[in-house]
Design a protein around this motif. Structure first.
Motif, PDB file in Angstrom:
ATOM      1  N   UNK A 252      83.540 179.064  69.643  1.00 55.67           N
ATOM      2  CA  UNK A 252      84.673 178.150  69.608  1.00 55.67           C
ATOM      3  C   UNK A 252      85.705 178.555  68.550  1.00 55.67           C
ATOM      4  N   UNK A 253      85.908 179.840  68.388  1.00 62.02           N
ATOM      5  CA  UNK A 253      86.806 180.345  67.348  1.00 62.02           C
ATOM      6  C   UNK A 253      88.238 180.522  67.826  1.00 62.02           C
ATOM      7  N   UNK A 254      88.467 180.408  69.136  1.00 60.59           N
ATOM      8  CA  UNK A 254      89.786 180.647  69.738  1.00 60.59           C
ATOM      9  C   UNK A 254      90.217 179.388  70.473  1.00 60.59           C
ATOM     10  N   UNK A 255      91.502 179.119  70.444  1.00 61.44           N
ATOM     11  CA  UNK A 255      92.080 177.970  71.139  1.00 61.44           C
ATOM     12  C   UNK A 255      92.876 178.482  72.333  1.00 61.44           C
ATOM     13  N   UNK A 256      92.573 177.952  73.507  1.00 58.53           N
ATOM     14  CA  UNK A 256      93.264 178.361  74.722  1.00 58.53           C
ATOM     15  C   UNK A 256      94.012 177.197  75.335  1.00 58.53           C
ATOM     16  N   UNK A 257      95.292 177.402  75.632  1.00 57.70           N
ATOM     17  CA  UNK A 257      96.095 176.313  76.197  1.00 57.70           C
ATOM     18  C   UNK A 257      97.446 176.838  76.640  1.00 57.70           C
ATOM     19  N   UNK A 258      98.083 176.062  77.493  1.00 58.03           N
ATOM     20  CA  UNK A 258      99.478 176.295  77.850  1.00 58.03           C
ATOM     21  C   UNK A 258     100.383 175.816  76.716  1.00 58.03           C
ATOM     22  N   UNK A 259     101.500 176.534  76.501  1.00 59.98           N
ATOM     23  CA  UNK A 259     102.570 176.053  75.625  1.00 59.98           C
ATOM     24  C   UNK A 259     102.359 176.265  74.141  1.00 59.98           C
ATOM     25  N   UNK A 260     101.424 177.109  73.738  1.00 62.99           N
ATOM     26  CA  UNK A 260     101.245 177.336  72.303  1.00 62.99           C
ATOM     27  C   UNK A 260     102.449 178.046  71.690  1.00 62.99           C
ATOM     28  N   UNK A 261     103.193 178.771  72.497  1.00 64.31           N
ATOM     29  CA  UNK A 261     104.510 179.267  72.119  1.00 64.31           C
ATOM     30  C   UNK A 261     105.525 178.209  72.549  1.00 64.31           C
ATOM     31  N   UNK A 262     106.029 177.331  71.685  1.00 62.01           N
ATOM     32  CA  UNK A 262     105.871 177.431  70.248  1.00 62.01           C
ATOM     33  C   UNK A 262     105.324 176.122  69.684  1.00 62.01           C
ATOM     34  N   UNK A 263     104.531 175.427  70.504  1.00 58.98           N
ATOM     35  CA  UNK A 263     104.077 174.116  70.046  1.00 58.98           C
ATOM     36  C   UNK A 263     103.037 174.221  68.955  1.00 58.98           C
ATOM     37  N   UNK A 264     102.444 175.400  68.766  1.00 60.73           N
ATOM     38  CA  UNK A 264     101.565 175.561  67.614  1.00 60.73           C
ATOM     39  C   UNK A 264     102.344 175.369  66.324  1.00 60.73           C
ATOM     40  N   UNK A 265     103.558 175.908  66.257  1.00 63.30           N
ATOM     41  CA  UNK A 265     104.372 175.760  65.045  1.00 63.30           C
ATOM     42  C   UNK A 265     104.929 174.347  64.923  1.00 63.30           C
ATOM     43  N   UNK A 266     105.236 173.707  66.054  1.00 65.90           N
ATOM     44  CA  UNK A 266     105.671 172.312  66.019  1.00 65.90           C
ATOM     45  C   UNK A 266     104.577 171.452  65.399  1.00 65.90           C
ATOM     46  N   UNK A 267     103.376 171.558  65.914  1.00 63.06           N
ATOM     47  CA  UNK A 267     102.267 170.738  65.432  1.00 63.06           C
ATOM     48  C   UNK A 267     101.971 171.001  63.960  1.00 63.06           C
ATOM     49  N   UNK A 268     101.916 172.267  63.581  1.00 63.40           N
ATOM     50  CA  UNK A 268     101.548 172.607  62.199  1.00 63.40           C
ATOM     51  C   UNK A 268     102.641 172.232  61.214  1.00 63.40           C
ATOM     52  N   UNK A 269     103.915 172.377  61.609  1.00 62.38           N
ATOM     53  CA  UNK A 269     105.006 171.952  60.728  1.00 62.38           C
ATOM     54  C   UNK A 269     104.969 170.439  60.530  1.00 62.38           C
ATOM     55  N   UNK A 270     104.694 169.700  61.606  1.00 64.72           N
ATOM     56  CA  UNK A 270     104.570 168.247  61.494  1.00 64.72           C
ATOM     57  C   UNK A 270     103.423 167.873  60.562  1.00 64.72           C
ATOM     58  N   UNK A 271     102.270 168.483  60.772  1.00 69.15           N
ATOM     59  CA  UNK A 271     101.105 168.163  59.940  1.00 69.15           C
ATOM     60  C   UNK A 271     101.349 168.544  58.478  1.00 69.15           C
ATOM     61  N   UNK A 272     102.011 169.675  58.265  1.00 67.88           N
ATOM     62  CA  UNK A 272     102.285 170.119  56.890  1.00 67.88           C
ATOM     63  C   UNK A 272     103.228 169.148  56.185  1.00 67.88           C
ATOM     64  N   UNK A 273     104.262 168.695  56.882  1.00 71.11           N
ATOM     65  CA  UNK A 273     105.201 167.763  56.262  1.00 71.11           C
ATOM     66  C   UNK A 273     104.519 166.441  55.920  1.00 71.11           C
TER      67      UNK A 273
END
Length: 459
Positions: A252-273
């Protein structure tokens, strides 16, 4: 040679090996999978973000010290006051909330050989064959002529039917197999199978009408959502992969999904803020639309939404400060994903200057193509400053460009923010299978990117 003089990247799995790091990483990944499952369009993404910041105490009034502004439900500006005045600059993280997909055409519905179909027009850079013979769902919004807005999602619940695009059987595909890839799969044949049974309706006078598969589809849409065919003219209807985001690999070391470009950065920027409520400088997080088609339109990075909203923020917080002064004091990250080396296609990468799974978020000093055409090229002073804050925070990172010089290239929103004079560089999570219906990210890279965004936003 003194090995201390050399730079050697270290696996994030070694750096984040403690039980505390692993626990935090797994919790973040679980929340990220939930986000990806729920957010398959830019509207769904912006609504998720809006609710999250409201729950954290942010207001849609720009007079507030923690505020946000949504524009046309597709882009959002979020800001929080720092200890220093806005006149001394800001820390901005920008990402895009759209992803490649198939859009229904204006006249989508038709019937052919007893099967109800829908015509599509692809959005962004896709490889057409990847969308065939797989479960698909319909997400969108319809606006009636009375102004009523209706959200539509079909294909995500276990009880829902899914949609699909048929593929040609190999027994009849000999001519197709001899064609170039670009010719073998035609955009006009990316048509969605919508149904097969016949209607049993009557017209307004009570007379029976000829049964039709297309009419049956319209009956179902009308019964479920109260819409008629004409309502599709004022709609945004997206075809996206159906089903939840999943862990990939036995560990379970990899995450597979549609739309990670660029929602990975959306999610992480939100969580970081949300994790850094007491910053030194004003924090701004900005999520755009339309990056995948050149950042056009009123909700893309080429629009003046950011400039107008920042001016409104200055008027509310520090009205005597000039917009240009604030912009040129800003420091920004254009957070977009980067291509990680695929083990099966290593030959398209120049390995010394490539990103690898498990080695952290990736700086891309310049984008563009061939001779850096259309690129933002970050200044070395800024790169050095960023290296310093990440080193202080103990966050791993890597530096790469996108493919071999004559083979690779791409673009981001960085150049559209660079025109304001702020320092900016591309920085994001490595991805395998970018723009495919099932993109892959490393769980540890996701965690490292989150820590990098936190370090930047609190600095």
């Amino acid at each position: 040679m003194n090995k201390k003089l050399e730079h050697k990247a270290e696996s994030c799995w070694k750096i984040y090996s403690s039980p505390d790091h692993k626990s935090e990483m797994n919790g973040l990944a679980d929340r990220y999978l939930d986000f990806l499952t729920k957010c398959k369009t830019e509207r769904e993404t912006v609504e998720y973000v809006r609710k999250a910041v409201e729950d954290a105490g942010f207001s849609d009034n720009l007079d507030s010290s923690a505020c946000y502004k949504v524009f046309r439900d597709k882009t959002i500006f979020i800001a929080r006051k720092g200890k220093r005045p806005l006149a001394e600059g800001f820390r901005l993280v920008g990402a895009h909330a759209d992803a490649p997909r198939l859009d229904l055409k204006q006249h989508p519905l038709y019937e052919e050989v007893g099967i109800g179909m829908a015509k599509t027009h692809y959005y962004g850079g896709i490889r057409k064959y990847q969308w065939l013979a797989r479960p698909l769902s319909l997400h969108g919004v319809v606006v009636t002529k009375e102004g009523k807005k209706i959200s539509i999602v079909i294909g995500e619940k276990d009880s829902d039917p899914v949609l699909t695009i048929g593929d040609l059987l190999p027994h009849l595909a000999y001519k197709q197999a001899d064609k170039k890839l670009s010719d073998a799969f035609e955009a006009e044949k990316l048509n969605i199978i919508m149904g097969h049974s016949l209607s049993e309706s009557e017209d307004d006078s009570g007379d029976d009408v000829d049964p039709s598969v297309k009419t049956k589809i319209l009956e179902i849409l009308n019964e479920k959502y109260g819409i008629v065919e004409e309502d599709l003219f004022s709609s945004e209807m997206y075809i996206v992969p159906a089903g939840p985001a999943r862990y990939v690999g036995l560990d379970k070391s990899i995450i597979g999904a549609y739309g990670q470009d660029d929602r990975v950065c959306v999610f992480l920027a939100l969580q970081a803020m949300l994790s850094e409520p007491e910053p030194e400088y004003t924090q701004i997080v900005l999520f755009y639309d339309k990056e995948e088609i050149g950042s056009e339109g009123s909700t893309g990075a080429k629009s003046l939404f950011f400039e107008y909203t920042l001016q409104d923020l200055i008027d509310a917080w520090e009205p005597d400060v000039k917009l240009s002064h604030v912009l040129m004091k800003g420091k920004a990250l254009s957070t977009d994903v980067h291509a990680a080396v695929d083990p099966d296609y290593q030959d398209v990468h120049e390995k010394l200057n490539s990103a690898y799974f498990g080695y952290g978020p990736c700086f891309c000093k310049f984008t563009g193509h061939r001779g850096k055409v259309g690129a933002n090229d970050a200044h070395p002073e800024y790169v050095g400053w960023l290296r310093g804050i990440l080193a202080e925070a103990g966050v791993p990172w890597q530096m790469a460009e996108l493919g071999k010089v004559d083979l690779g290239g791409g673009g981001t929103v960085a150049k559209f923010l660079a025109v304001y004079g702020m320092d900016i560089i591309d920085f994001g999570t490595p991805v395998i299978g970018m723009h495919s219906p099932f993109e892959l990210t490393s769980k540890v890279d996701v965690y490292a990117t989150y820590q990098a965004f936190r370090a930047f936003l609190r600095n």
